[in-house]
Scaffold this active site. Structure first.
Site, PDB file in Angstrom:
ATOM      1  NE  ARG A  91      33.625  26.251  -4.304  1.00 21.77           N
ATOM      2  CZ  ARG A  91      32.799  27.371  -4.992  1.00 21.77           C
ATOM      3  NH1 ARG A  91      32.307  28.124  -4.489  1.00 21.77           N
ATOM      4  NH2 ARG A  91      32.968  27.840  -6.517  1.00 21.77           N
ATOM      5  CB  SER A 133      22.069   5.415  -3.940  1.00 24.17           C
ATOM      6  OG  SER A 133      21.672   5.592  -5.436  1.00 24.17           O
ATOM      7  CG  ASP A 192      11.252   8.819  -9.062  1.00 29.48           C
ATOM      8  OD1 ASP A 192      11.193   9.488 -10.174  1.00 29.48           O
ATOM      9  OD2 ASP A 192      11.891   7.931  -9.022  1.00 29.48           O
ATOM     10  CB  ALA A 248      -5.186  16.975 -14.070  1.00 28.12           C
TER      11      ALA A 248
HETATM   12  P1  ATP Z   1      16.838   6.286  -8.483  1.00 23.96           P
HETATM   13  O1  ATP Z   1      15.485   6.263  -7.426  1.00 23.96           O
HETATM   14  O2  ATP Z   1      16.753   7.443  -9.094  1.00 23.96           O
HETATM   15  O3  ATP Z   1      16.333   4.741  -8.486  1.00 23.96           O
HETATM   16  P2  ATP Z   1      18.392   4.621  -6.332  1.00 23.96           P
HETATM   17  O4  ATP Z   1      18.964   5.139  -5.622  1.00 23.96           O
HETATM   18  O5  ATP Z   1      17.450   4.271  -6.499  1.00 23.96           O
HETATM   19  O6  ATP Z   1      18.150   5.900  -7.535  1.00 23.96           O
HETATM   20  P3  ATP Z   1      19.143   2.327  -7.995  1.00 23.96           P
HETATM   21  O7  ATP Z   1      19.328   1.555  -9.302  1.00 23.96           O
HETATM   22  O8  ATP Z   1      18.032   1.171  -7.401  1.00 23.96           O
HETATM   23  O9  ATP Z   1      18.769   3.385  -7.940  1.00 23.96           O
HETATM   24  O10 ATP Z   1      20.341   1.758  -6.765  1.00 23.96           O
HETATM   25  C1  ATP Z   1      22.177   2.733  -7.107  1.00 23.96           C
HETATM   26  C2  ATP Z   1      23.073   1.905  -7.766  1.00 23.96           C
HETATM   27  O11 ATP Z   1      23.130   1.462  -5.858  1.00 23.96           O
HETATM   28  C3  ATP Z   1      22.776   0.639  -7.516  1.00 23.96           C
HETATM   29  O12 ATP Z   1      22.910   0.416  -9.119  1.00 23.96           O
HETATM   30  C4  ATP Z   1      23.536  -0.324  -6.868  1.00 23.96           C
HETATM   31  O13 ATP Z   1      25.325  -0.330  -7.193  1.00 23.96           O
HETATM   32  C5  ATP Z   1      23.730   0.328  -5.414  1.00 23.96           C
HETATM   33  N1  ATP Z   1      22.572  -0.190  -4.275  1.00 23.96           N
HETATM   34  C6  ATP Z   1      21.513  -0.360  -4.881  1.00 23.96           C
HETATM   35  N2  ATP Z   1      20.899  -1.731  -4.421  1.00 23.96           N
HETATM   36  C7  ATP Z   1      21.962  -1.703  -3.668  1.00 23.96           C
HETATM   37  C8  ATP Z   1      21.780  -3.849  -2.035  1.00 23.96           C
HETATM   38  N3  ATP Z   1      21.018  -3.476  -1.370  1.00 23.96           N
HETATM   39  N4  ATP Z   1      22.911  -3.123  -1.467  1.00 23.96           N
HETATM   40  C9  ATP Z   1      24.754  -2.433  -2.023  1.00 23.96           C
HETATM   41  N5  ATP Z   1      23.897  -2.064  -3.126  1.00 23.96           N
HETATM   42  C10 ATP Z   1      23.276  -1.850  -3.785  1.00 23.96           C
END
Ligand code: ATP
Length: 321
Positions: free
Chosen positions: A26, A106, A128, A187
């Site tokens: 939006r 991410s 988290d 708790a």
């Molecule tokens: P959550 O906290 O819910 O686990 P998150 O974003 O930390 O979320 P991850 O599985 O660590 O979850 O990362 C999500 C995606 O981001 C990965 O599957 C990958 O595609 C990308 N990613 C993670 N680390 C890297 C990195 N060092 N370089 C590039 N892409 C990355």
């Protein structure tokens, strides 16, 4: 001048992600941008799975958990050649910048894409609360409330049967969900990475509780502390004489209608992210610090020390014993 932006959700899903998507779409449209929704996180970039969004694409989603764009984990995104495919697809479509809603993994993907010429802004979407550059992540409050609702129910039966309930909650390696829900529930014990309690102490305290004729106990534990919470409960039961049951709340914690707090947080952050892109910023992530929406460089954000909530850890000893 910016013309086209994209938005995606990545990593674990969190309630409130839809409100963030809505805010990005939006706000983008309001400021004259074309906005594309990218399906399945970074996979949608690599596989060129994107759709142009209009106002109605994000109608009636504020109350929906999960993410309408779906989410994914794509390990290969760490490889530059895979990210190059994403950049090529974006360039072909003329999409110049992205909002990435997800956790710290991410954020790394977003930073690296920025370094390859696509400005990215990260929003903290994770239950988290494990991102140091924001007081709260989108989804944490909803998840906390889901835990409280479930634990209230477990309490009823635990009290009736005079048991000890050991309840494992999510949080990955961050104890905030356990700490906040443990305080909210009063708790008897809270066990987190920042507040570890040795097994002998758990046993000692439970034996004292039983002797004091308090016939029930609730222990809230952050996941990933005990390799097998059921075996832990078994040992505790045998050592204390308390009938002890372990409960793993599981994925129920991820779902549900986002709370008012998460909706507003997501709306504020989503609109702010678009402002940042319009200003030409990239490689940054958005946070809320002292109720102000702010941004940090992603690398700096990931280096920040996490707030261990010292004042709340103190409360455990003052209120819950
Ligand atoms: P959550 O906290 O819910 O686990 P998150 O974003 O930390 O979320 P991850 O599985 O660590 O979850 O990362 C999500 C995606 O981001 C990965 O599957 C990958 O595609 C990308 N990613 C993670 N680390 C890297 C990195 N060092 N370089 C590039 N892409 C990355």
């Amino acid at each position: 001048m910016l013309h086209k932006i994209g938005v995606l959700t990545s990593g674990g899903d969190a309630p409130g992600m839809n409100c963030a998507i809505r805010a990005v779409v939006r706000a983008g449209l309001r400021f004259g941008l074309e906005v594309y929704g990218i399906n399945d996180g970074y996979r949608g970039l690599v596989e060129d799975d994107m759709v142009k969004m209009d106002r109605s694409s994000v109608s009636r989603i504020v109350n929906r958990g999960g993410t309408i764009l779906r989410t994914a984990r794509l390990r290969e995104f760490k490889e530059e050649s895979v990210r190059q495919k994403a950049v090529d697809n974006l360039r072909r479509r003329g999409i110049e910048a992205l909002v990435v809603i997800g956790g710290d993994g991410s954020y790394m993907g977003a930073k690296k894409l920025t370094e390859m010429g696509i400005n990215c802004v990260g929003l903290p979407g994770t239950i988290d609360n494990d991102i140091a550059s924001t007081d709260y992540t989108i989804g944490f409050d909803t998840c906390l409330n889901t835990i409280i609702e479930s634990v209230d129910k477990i309490r009823d039966t635990t009290e009736s049967h005079e048991r000890c309930a050991i309840i494992e909650v999510m949080g990955n390696h961050c104890g905030d969900l356990a700490l906040f829900s443990g305080i909210a529930e009063g708790a008897e014990m809270i066990i987190t990475p920042d507040h570890p309690v040795p097994e002998e102490e758990v046993i000692r305290e439970l034996i004292a509780l039983k002797a004091s004729k308090r016939a029930m106990a609730m222990i809230i534990v952050c996941e990933k502390i005990y390799p097998n919470i059921h075996e832990f409960a078994e040992r505790i039961g045998q050592a204390t004489g308390f009938e002890t049951k372990a409960e793993v709340l599981g994925r129920v914690q991820r779902g549900g209608t986002p709370s008012g707090f998460d909706r507003v947080l997501a709306a504020r952050m989503g609109a702010y992210a678009v402002d940042c892109l319009l200003e030409g910023k990239g490689g940054i992530c958005v946070g809320m610090v002292n109720n102000k929406i702010v941004d940090y460089d992603i690398y700096e954000a990931l280096q920040l020390p996490r707030d261990k909530h010292a004042s709340m850890l103190r409360l455990i000893n003052i209120l819950n014993k």
